[in-house]
Design a protein around this motif. Sequence first.
Motif, mmCIF file in Angstrom:
data_model
loop_
_atom_site.group_PDB
_atom_site.id
_atom_site.type_symbol
_atom_site.label_atom_id
_atom_site.label_comp_id
_atom_site.label_asym_id
_atom_site.label_seq_id
_atom_site.Cartn_x
_atom_site.Cartn_y
_atom_site.Cartn_z
ATOM 1 N N THR A 35 -13.569 14.735 12.171
ATOM 2 C CA THR A 35 -13.992 16.120 11.981
ATOM 3 C C THR A 35 -14.148 16.824 13.321
ATOM 4 O OG1 THR A 35 -15.182 15.426 9.990
ATOM 5 C CG2 THR A 35 -15.700 17.593 10.868
ATOM 6 N N ARG A 36 -14.639 16.106 14.327
ATOM 7 C CA ARG A 36 -14.774 16.712 15.650
ATOM 8 C C ARG A 36 -13.406 17.083 16.218
ATOM 9 N NH1 ARG A 36 -19.197 15.312 20.120
ATOM 10 N NH2 ARG A 36 -18.591 16.824 21.690
ATOM 11 N N ARG A 37 -12.412 16.220 16.029
ATOM 12 C CA ARG A 37 -11.055 16.539 16.492
ATOM 13 C C ARG A 37 -10.504 17.759 15.760
ATOM 14 N NH1 ARG A 37 -7.550 11.972 18.615
ATOM 15 N NH2 ARG A 37 -9.001 10.559 19.645
ATOM 16 N N ALA A 38 -10.829 17.864 14.470
ATOM 17 C CA ALA A 38 -10.397 19.046 13.718
ATOM 18 C C ALA A 38 -11.022 20.308 14.296
ATOM 19 C CB ALA A 38 -10.772 18.889 12.248
ATOM 20 N N PHE A 39 -12.307 20.212 14.674
ATOM 21 C CA PHE A 39 -12.983 21.370 15.276
ATOM 22 C C PHE A 39 -12.381 21.712 16.637
ATOM 23 C CE2 PHE A 39 -16.258 22.614 18.378
ATOM 24 C CZ PHE A 39 -16.546 23.875 17.897
ATOM 25 N N LEU A 40 -12.188 20.701 17.477
ATOM 26 C CA LEU A 40 -11.674 20.951 18.832
ATOM 27 C C LEU A 40 -10.253 21.483 18.818
ATOM 28 C CD1 LEU A 40 -13.124 17.813 20.675
ATOM 29 C CD2 LEU A 40 -13.958 20.174 20.773
ATOM 30 N N SER A 41 -9.487 21.148 17.783
ATOM 31 C CA SER A 41 -8.114 21.650 17.697
ATOM 32 C C SER A 41 -8.030 22.989 16.976
ATOM 33 C CB SER A 41 -7.220 20.627 16.987
ATOM 34 O OG SER A 41 -7.619 20.469 15.631
ATOM 35 N N ALA A 66 0.827 -1.218 0.000
ATOM 36 C CA ALA A 66 0.000 0.000 0.000
ATOM 37 C C ALA A 66 0.855 1.259 0.000
ATOM 38 C CB ALA A 66 -0.898 -0.003 1.233
ATOM 39 N N LEU A 67 0.186 2.367 -0.316
ATOM 40 C CA LEU A 67 0.816 3.684 -0.175
ATOM 41 C C LEU A 67 0.581 4.171 1.251
ATOM 42 C CD1 LEU A 67 -0.164 5.552 -3.479
ATOM 43 C CD2 LEU A 67 2.080 4.662 -2.854
ATOM 44 N N VAL A 68 1.638 4.690 1.877
ATOM 45 C CA VAL A 68 1.507 5.217 3.229
ATOM 46 C C VAL A 68 1.951 6.673 3.236
ATOM 47 C CG1 VAL A 68 1.813 2.973 4.312
ATOM 48 C CG2 VAL A 68 3.825 4.392 3.862
ATOM 49 N N LEU A 69 1.300 7.468 4.069
ATOM 50 C CA LEU A 69 1.636 8.888 4.203
ATOM 51 C C LEU A 69 1.701 9.241 5.673
ATOM 52 C CD1 LEU A 69 -0.642 8.744 1.604
ATOM 53 C CD2 LEU A 69 0.338 11.023 1.328
ATOM 54 N N TRP A 70 2.627 10.136 6.014
ATOM 55 C CA TRP A 70 2.831 10.552 7.397
ATOM 56 C C TRP A 70 2.707 12.069 7.472
ATOM 57 C CZ3 TRP A 70 2.536 10.275 12.236
ATOM 58 C CH2 TRP A 70 3.347 11.023 13.094
ATOM 59 N N PHE A 71 1.802 12.545 8.361
ATOM 60 C CA PHE A 71 1.568 13.979 8.543
ATOM 61 C C PHE A 71 1.792 14.333 10.011
ATOM 62 C CE2 PHE A 71 -1.217 12.427 5.191
ATOM 63 C CZ PHE A 71 -0.939 13.295 4.141
ATOM 64 N N PRO A 72 2.944 14.895 10.368
ATOM 65 C CA PRO A 72 3.147 15.290 11.767
ATOM 66 C C PRO A 72 2.302 16.506 12.117
ATOM 67 C CG PRO A 72 5.036 15.943 10.428
ATOM 68 C CD PRO A 72 4.131 15.142 9.536
ATOM 69 N N GLY A 73 1.722 16.507 13.335
ATOM 70 C CA GLY A 73 0.916 17.644 13.781
ATOM 71 C C GLY A 73 1.795 18.828 14.109
ATOM 72 N N PRO A 74 1.205 20.022 14.282
ATOM 73 C CA PRO A 74 -0.248 20.281 14.306
ATOM 74 C C PRO A 74 -0.844 20.662 12.962
ATOM 75 C CG PRO A 74 0.901 22.220 15.054
ATOM 76 C CD PRO A 74 1.976 21.193 14.764
ATOM 77 N N ALA A 75 -0.007 20.761 11.914
ATOM 78 C CA ALA A 75 -0.508 21.200 10.612
ATOM 79 C C ALA A 75 -1.114 20.023 9.856
ATOM 80 C CB ALA A 75 0.607 21.849 9.810
ATOM 81 N N THR A 76 -2.172 19.430 10.427
ATOM 82 C CA THR A 76 -2.873 18.313 9.800
ATOM 83 C C THR A 76 -4.370 18.571 9.838
ATOM 84 O OG1 THR A 76 -3.113 17.076 11.869
ATOM 85 C CG2 THR A 76 -1.075 16.729 10.616
ATOM 86 N N ALA A 77 -5.121 17.670 9.221
ATOM 87 C CA ALA A 77 -6.579 17.833 9.171
ATOM 88 C C ALA A 77 -7.193 17.846 10.558
ATOM 89 C CB ALA A 77 -7.201 16.717 8.334
ATOM 90 N N THR A 78 -6.626 17.064 11.489
ATOM 91 C CA THR A 78 -7.179 16.986 12.834
ATOM 92 C C THR A 78 -6.400 17.814 13.844
ATOM 93 O OG1 THR A 78 -5.845 15.036 13.366
ATOM 94 C CG2 THR A 78 -8.027 14.646 12.411
ATOM 95 N N GLY A 122 -19.080 28.314 16.849
ATOM 96 C CA GLY A 122 -18.828 27.289 17.843
ATOM 97 C C GLY A 122 -17.932 27.694 18.977
ATOM 98 N N ARG A 123 -17.866 28.961 19.280
ATOM 99 C CA ARG A 123 -16.991 29.412 20.361
ATOM 100 C C ARG A 123 -17.716 29.518 21.700
ATOM 101 N NH1 ARG A 123 -14.012 34.369 17.118
ATOM 102 N NH2 ARG A 123 -12.877 33.072 15.615
ATOM 103 N N ALA A 124 -19.001 29.212 21.716
ATOM 104 C CA ALA A 124 -19.736 29.354 22.975
ATOM 105 C C ALA A 124 -20.940 28.430 23.002
ATOM 106 C CB ALA A 124 -20.209 30.810 23.151
ATOM 107 N N GLY A 125 -21.114 27.688 24.089
ATOM 108 C CA GLY A 125 -22.340 26.978 24.428
ATOM 109 C C GLY A 125 -22.924 26.069 23.387
ATOM 110 N N VAL A 126 -22.116 25.149 22.804
ATOM 111 C CA VAL A 126 -22.639 24.321 21.720
ATOM 112 C C VAL A 126 -22.371 22.833 21.936
ATOM 113 C CG1 VAL A 126 -22.464 26.131 19.990
ATOM 114 C CG2 VAL A 126 -20.489 24.682 20.442
ATOM 115 N N GLU A 127 -22.029 22.408 23.146
ATOM 116 C CA GLU A 127 -21.601 21.024 23.367
ATOM 117 C C GLU A 127 -22.667 20.004 22.972
ATOM 118 O OE1 GLU A 127 -18.864 18.201 24.045
ATOM 119 O OE2 GLU A 127 -18.552 20.373 24.132
ATOM 120 N N ASP A 128 -23.917 20.208 23.392
ATOM 121 C CA ASP A 128 -24.976 19.259 23.053
ATOM 122 C C ASP A 128 -25.195 19.191 21.551
ATOM 123 O OD1 ASP A 128 -25.315 18.676 25.690
ATOM 124 O OD2 ASP A 128 -27.007 20.036 25.977
ATOM 125 N N MET A 129 -25.143 20.356 20.907
ATOM 126 C CA MET A 129 -25.354 20.386 19.472
ATOM 127 C C MET A 129 -24.217 19.683 18.736
ATOM 128 S SD MET A 129 -24.639 21.881 16.395
ATOM 129 C CE MET A 129 -23.547 23.112 17.035
#
Length: 427
Positions: free
Chosen positions: A99-105, A49-61, A408-415
Motif C-alpha cells: 500500500t505504501r508503494r501504491a501511495f508513493l507511486s 497454481a493460477l498465475v497473473l502478470w500485471f505490467p506497470g505502471p497501471a497496477t495496484a503499486t 499526503g502531498r506535504a510533510g507527512v513522512e513520520d505519519m
Amino acid sequence: MPPAAIAVVRVSGPQAAAALQRLAGRLPAPRHASLAELKDGHGAPLDRALVLWFPGPATATGEDLAELHLHGGRAVVAAVEGALGAMPGLRRAEAGEFTRRAFLSGRIDLAEAEGLADLLAAETESQRVQALGLASGHVSRAVESWQERLLGLMAGAEAELNFADEDDVDVYDGAAQRLIEGMGALAEELGEWLARPAAEVIADGVSVVIAGPPNAGKSTLINALAQRELAIVSPFEGTTRDVIETPLALDGIAMRFSDTAGLRAEGADDIEAIGIDRAKAAVEAADILLWLGEPKAVPAHPRAILIAAQADKWAGDAASEAASARCDLILSAATGEGMGQLHAAIVEMARTLLPREGEAALRHRQRTALAEAKQWLTIEAGAREAGDLILLAERLRLASVALDRITGRAGVEDMLDALFSGFCIGK
C-alpha cells in the motif's frame, strides 16, 4: 493466514517478471489468469497454481506486479516463499509495504490509504461503509474540489499583484474584497465538514455509560446487554468499584458499554470513592448516558436516556411507580421487560452521532488539517490583512498547504511510517 482454500502471494518491483518466469517457466499474457506448474530453482515441483502478470505502471503499486494464487496450506506457502527468497533481488515485504508503494507511486493518496486501513479493521456495518467511502476517494475528491477553488482565488490574487498594469488582464477595484468573499465561502464549507461526526466515533464505537446510585440495577443491565456475566451482581452497595467496559454492536453500530460504580455522596470508603470519581469522569465523556436513578438527580448530559429500572421488584411501590412516570422507559433487565425499547432508543440516539448516508467522516489528523485551512481562510472584520493582497495571497497558500496534508502531498513522512506499519504483510 494459512491454512486456507487459496493463498495469494504477490511480487512487486523490477524483479517481478523474472521471478514469475523462474517459478512458472513463462510469462503469461498480461491480466489473464493462467494455470501453471510452479517449480523451485532445482526444478522440484511446488504447486499447481493460477498465475497473473500485471505490467506497470497501471497496477495496484504502480510497478510490475505478479500474483500467485496457491493452494492455501502452510507447507505450500512456505515452499513458494522459500523459492522466492532464494532469488536475487527479492526480499520479504514489510507490513503495509504494498500500500505504501501504491501511495508513493501516486496510485492512491493518503486519505484513501487511511480508508483502506480502516476497511481492513472494520468489524461492523457502519465501520465498513465509512471506511469504503474513504478508501474510494470521497474525501480526496472533496479536497481536490477545494484546491481547485483555492487555485482560482490564488490566480486572481497573482493577476492583481503582478499584472494589473497589463491591458489583457481582467482586474478591477475591490479585488481584496472579492478574495475575502471567496475565502469566506470556502471556509464556511470547510466548517460544515468539521461539524460532521468524527471518524473515531465509528472506529472506536459510540460510548454508552450506565450510571446511577448503588443497587439501581446497573450491573444487571450490562450483563443483560452483553448476554454474559460481565459484572458481579450483589445486594451490597459498592460492589462495582471501577468502570467495566465491553464492546457491543447494535444494528451494525459499534458501541462501548460501561458499567460504573454507584454514585452516592456519603458512606463510600477510599477505594469506592476512587471508583465514583471514575464513574463521574465516564459520564462526562459518554456519548450516550443511561441513567438508572431518580430523574431529578440525572447529571447534565446532552444525550441521556432516563430509565426506571428493576420494574420486576416494584410490586405496589408507589414511589417507584411515580418516578417511572418521569422516565423515558420502564425496564426490567431480569425479565426482559423494556429491553427491546431500550435497544431501539440507544440505536436511534447513536445514529445522530454518525454521518448521514453518503457523508464521509474525517479522522483526527484530517480534521486538524482542515481546521487549519479554515483558520487561514477566515478573515476577521477589521483585520489588517483585509486590504493587503500580499497577505491574502499568503493565507491562500498556507490554506492550500494544510489541505495537501490531508491527501499526503506535504510533510507527512513520520505519519506514513506509523500508518503503514499497522497494515498486514500482504498489504
